[in-house]
Design a protein around this motif. Structure first.
Motif, mmCIF file in Angstrom:
data_model
loop_
_atom_site.group_PDB
_atom_site.id
_atom_site.type_symbol
_atom_site.label_atom_id
_atom_site.label_comp_id
_atom_site.label_asym_id
_atom_site.label_seq_id
_atom_site.Cartn_x
_atom_site.Cartn_y
_atom_site.Cartn_z
ATOM 1 N N THR A 1 17.691 47.851 30.961
ATOM 2 C CA THR A 1 18.333 46.928 31.905
ATOM 3 C C THR A 1 18.368 47.538 33.300
ATOM 4 O O THR A 1 18.236 46.824 34.296
ATOM 5 C CB THR A 1 19.772 46.596 31.460
ATOM 6 O OG1 THR A 1 20.515 47.800 31.302
ATOM 7 C CG2 THR A 1 19.764 45.851 30.149
ATOM 8 N N ALA B 1 18.549 40.593 37.957
ATOM 9 C CA ALA B 1 18.352 40.171 36.562
ATOM 10 C C ALA B 1 18.241 38.665 36.431
ATOM 11 O O ALA B 1 17.705 38.164 35.468
ATOM 12 C CB ALA B 1 19.507 40.670 35.699
ATOM 13 N N LEU C 1 15.785 40.648 29.749
ATOM 14 C CA LEU C 1 17.236 40.792 29.676
ATOM 15 C C LEU C 1 17.753 40.269 28.343
ATOM 16 O O LEU C 1 18.581 40.914 27.685
ATOM 17 C CB LEU C 1 17.874 40.029 30.834
ATOM 18 C CG LEU C 1 19.341 40.336 31.118
ATOM 19 C CD1 LEU C 1 19.487 41.729 31.698
ATOM 20 C CD2 LEU C 1 19.935 39.320 32.072
ATOM 21 N N SER D 1 17.215 42.677 25.544
ATOM 22 C CA SER D 1 18.240 43.732 25.511
ATOM 23 C C SER D 1 19.512 43.224 24.863
ATOM 24 O O SER D 1 20.163 43.916 24.088
ATOM 25 C CB SER D 1 18.554 44.210 26.941
ATOM 26 O OG SER D 1 17.406 44.737 27.538
ATOM 27 N N MET E 1 27.146 45.467 31.065
ATOM 28 C CA MET E 1 26.656 44.849 32.299
ATOM 29 C C MET E 1 27.725 43.950 32.922
ATOM 30 O O MET E 1 27.867 43.895 34.143
ATOM 31 C CB MET E 1 25.376 44.054 32.015
ATOM 32 C CG MET E 1 24.203 44.962 31.681
ATOM 33 S SD MET E 1 22.680 44.055 31.354
ATOM 34 C CE MET E 1 22.186 43.645 33.021
#
Length: 738
Positions: A119, A128, A137, A140, A151
């Motif tokens: 990330t 992102a 993304l 992840s 995040m």
């Protein structure tokens, strides 16, 4: 570690306080010597610039400590993700290897670091929310939900320290990104406090005027609101104490963002909002008595105050997918005012504040069903391999903010769907094959079409047909990302088969007429006919919108013309080949906009809602009329980013401004003709500025004038505004959006 050189005195004080607080928060989850090992590794690597300041001067180690503190105290993460968060920069900067960290902390920590590095790489390349990064993304997220939670913690911390950013565009970017992605994610994961704070801070950085207005109004009404809450609560407290309950009760003012939404949706003044606050009753009760005691409290309150049956919500009997449990009622309080009351237990309140992560503390109590449902949504989005990134973002975001309804299968199994879901959404939620073959349904024993919108408590029995297959118009009424994903996938597969069949037909017809096909010429013909994709061309052949013989005749005609041009002109150097199109004429101006990834020469229009001029911080929005350029401070910017983030592209000014831009200034001053004369004189004397028109209105000794000027850029505009403000008698000058 030489903390004196690494931190400022204020930073050192903050670091020591937050570091101790962090250790207290996760102490019971740490293993022996974890703290010593972590401290040693950080001390070793600080001098290697692993935690250096970013372009805004923010200290990297302090940022990680603050993020870790949010992750543990406000979200509930423990040992592995916290250690990984504090050490991943050392691997990123190659000061330590994953092997060294694994030796000290085990494979779980290194696996988590690897996922954080992915990330981090996305953010190094771009935001992102950029559609190209979004697929990575989601990957992840699918691997480990803790990546999302970290995040979210990091984005919240960056919003909290937004005033430290040197560049306002960075502050706005973080705010819009949080509004588009991280606030909805927090909502979906049940992190309601974080979601509300993110939305408020996003509004603060993108529309400060509205934020300050609502905040000021809340401050002005605080005393009367507090007095009313105390009056409302007092008799409830007395009754609950008499009934022997252990509880806390408090009033909670609604967020600035939600109040702003009410103002916009209901088109009312601040004074017209009746539900500015909610009362929350939190019971301290054993798990086995939770439901019964919540309903007893409900009974006591509704005996005292008249309830509104239309606004009753029971999320205790059937919790939300994100784990939220609470009983909501709206009752008529003193002075005939409606008041929302939330009834829940201490466990429910912690889950409401800290989301699905709080379930880990209460293992076995509906533990991670909601989390599993969310991860299934993520994985379903990833299954759609043929989707472009914009579609992926749009479909995924559909599920984040939706309210839920509860329907049943014929066997009594409960299915949760977003509000507005149809029979077809239900069918796809059970199984892809069931959705693909769905013809109609029986809802509560009545025949209904596949478009039928389901209601809470419906029992649904799907009717299928072996000849049924997904249709394009299905996309117009399904609401879930799973249904949209599966329908698009099926349509693409069908289109590919049809296109292949049509291609074979065309090739056979060419062969029958003894024509050798040049693929380049055929592609130029397809492009000339206006097709965006080759598949669309072959689908039109399949649907008989194109006649095969006509296509071949057009191909031969194009081939003949190209041959004649080549023979008459002979070969020329590519260096001398110059063509001027309308697009290039637009982009040849020196004040050209660079769009997306350093692309110039793209046709665009300046949006009328905010009138951007050279020098404004801008972004592009892909609309049905092409690319429109908006100012970052456009009144519609927040809605565009939050609802249509996948259509946003980067844009920046380049070169020099030689063009003139029409903008309007609103000037308010003392009602005196001499002041207006002085303003027009200032404008006319300013080099490179032309006064095009103005109109004046006078009321109560003040004038209000709108002056439209032709101007080159923001620097010139700022100078002009400063000079007009110096005119004696002028009260205010502001730039109008349109």
């Amino acid at each position: 570690m030489n903390t004196q050189a690494f931190f400022t005195p204020e930073e050192k004080k903050e670091f020591l306080f937050k570091y101790r607080k962090l250790l207290q928060s996760i102490h019971f989850s740490l293993q022996k010597d974890d703290v010593r090992k972590m401290r040693n590794l950080i001390q070793r690597t600080v001098s290697m610039d692993c935690y250096g300041r970013d372009k805004n001067g923010i200290n990297g180690l302090l940022r990680n400590i603050n993020t870790a503190l949010i992750a543990t105290s406000e979200i509930g993460l423990k040992r592995t993700p916290i250690i990984a968060l504090l050490l991943y920069r050392t691997v990123l900067k190659k000061a330590l290897t994953l092997e060294e960290i694994e030796k000290e902390f085990g494979p779980d920590v290194t696996l988590m670091i690897s996922r954080l590095l992915k990330t981090s790489d996305l953010y190094a390349r771009n935001t992102a929310v950029n559609s190209e990064n979004f697929h990575h993304l989601l990957l992840s997220f699918a691997e480990d939900v803790r990546v999302i939670l970290i995040m979210i913690a990091d984005r919240l911390h960056m919003l909290r320290i937004g005033k430290q950013f040197k560049d306002n565009s960075d502050r706005v970017r973080i705010a819009l990104e949080a509004s588009f992605l991280y606030a909805p994610l927090s909502h979906r994961l049940g992190l309601y406090s974080i979601k509300s704070e993110m939305e408020d801070l996003s509004l603060k950085y993108t529309d400060r005027k509205t934020y300050d207005y609502i905040k000021q109004k809340l401050n002005e009404t605080k005393r009367s609101r507090d007095a009313y809450i105390a009056e409302f609560i007092a008799p409830i407290e007395q009754k609950l104490k008499e009934a022997g309950f252990k509880f806390d009760i408090k009033g909670r003012t609604k967020s600035i963002h939600s109040i702003n939404n009410k103002l916009k949706k209901q088109k009312i003044d601040f004074e017209g909002i009746y539900d500015l606050f909610a009362i929350r009753v939190v019971l301290n009760t054993p798990v086995d008595k939770e439901r019964s005691e919540c309903w007893q409290v409900f009974s006591i309150i509704t005996d005292m105050y008249q309830p509104n049956p239309e606004r009753m919500k029971d999320w205790i009997s059937i919790p939300k997918s994100n784990g939220y449990e609470s009983l909501h009622i709206t009752v008529m309080g003193p002075q005939n005012k409606w008041v929302e009351v939330q009834i829940r237990t201490k466990r429910m309140d912690e889950i409401a504040e800290r989301g699905l992560a709080a379930h880990w503390r209460y293992k076995g109590i509906k533990a991670e069903n909601g989390l599993d449902e969310f991860m299934n949504t993520v994985r379903a989005a990833l299954e759609n391999k043929g989707a472009n990134s914009s579609e992926l973002m749009q479909d995924f975001k559909l599920d984040l903010y939706s309210d839920e309804i509860y329907v049943f299968t014929p066997t009594g199994e409960l299915i949760k769907l977003p509000k507005g879901a149809t029979v077809l959404d239900f069918a796809f939620s059970i199984h892809t094959k069931l959705g693909s073959k769905c013809m109609s349904a029986k809802v509560n024993e009545k025949n209904v079409p596949i478009k039928y919108v389901l209601q809470n408590g419906d029992t649904v029995n799907i009717v299928t047909s072996p000849t049924q297959s997904p249709k394009r118009d299905w996309l117009s009424f399904v609401t879930t990302s799973k249904a949209r994903t599966k329908i698009k996938q099926a349509l693409r597969e069908e289109a590919a088969k049809t296109a292949d069949f049509s291609k074979e037909m065309l090739q056979r017809r060419f062969k029958n007429r003894k024509i050798d096909v040049d693929e380049g010429t055929l592609m130029r013909l397809i492009k000339k006919k206006g097709y965006k994709t080759v598949t669309d061309f072959y689908l039109d052949i399949s649907d008989e919108r194109l006649d095969l013989n006509n296509v071949i005749d057009e191909y031969l005609d194009l081939e003949r013309k190209e041959k004649e041009i080549y023979e008459h002109s002979g070969p020329k150097s590519a260096e001398n080949y110059i063509t001027t199109t309308e697009v290039e004429e637009i982009s040849n101006r020196q004040d050209v906009l660079v769009i997306d990834k350093n692309l110039t020469g793209i046709e665009y229009k300046l949006a009328k809602c905010c009138n951007p001029i050279y020098g404004d911080e801008v972004f592009g929005f892909v609309s049905t009329q092409g690319i429109k350029i908006h100012r970052m401070t456009c009144p519609n910017a927040q809605e565009m980013f939050s609802r249509f983030g996948y259509r946003i592209i980067k844009a920046r000014w380049s070169g020099k401004s030689n063009a003139g831009y029409a903008i309007s200034l609103r000037v308010v001053g003392r009602d005196d003709i001499a002041i207006v004369t002085n303003i027009t004189s200032v404008i006319s004397k300013e080099s490179g500025v032309t006064l095009r028109s103005f109109n004046i209105d006078s009321v109560d000794g003040l004038f209000q004038g709108n002056f439209t000027v032709l101007i080159r850029d923001t620097n010139m505009l700022n100078v002009l505004i400063k000079k007009i403000k110096t005119v004696k008698g002028v009260k205010s000058v502001e730039r109008l959006n349109s």
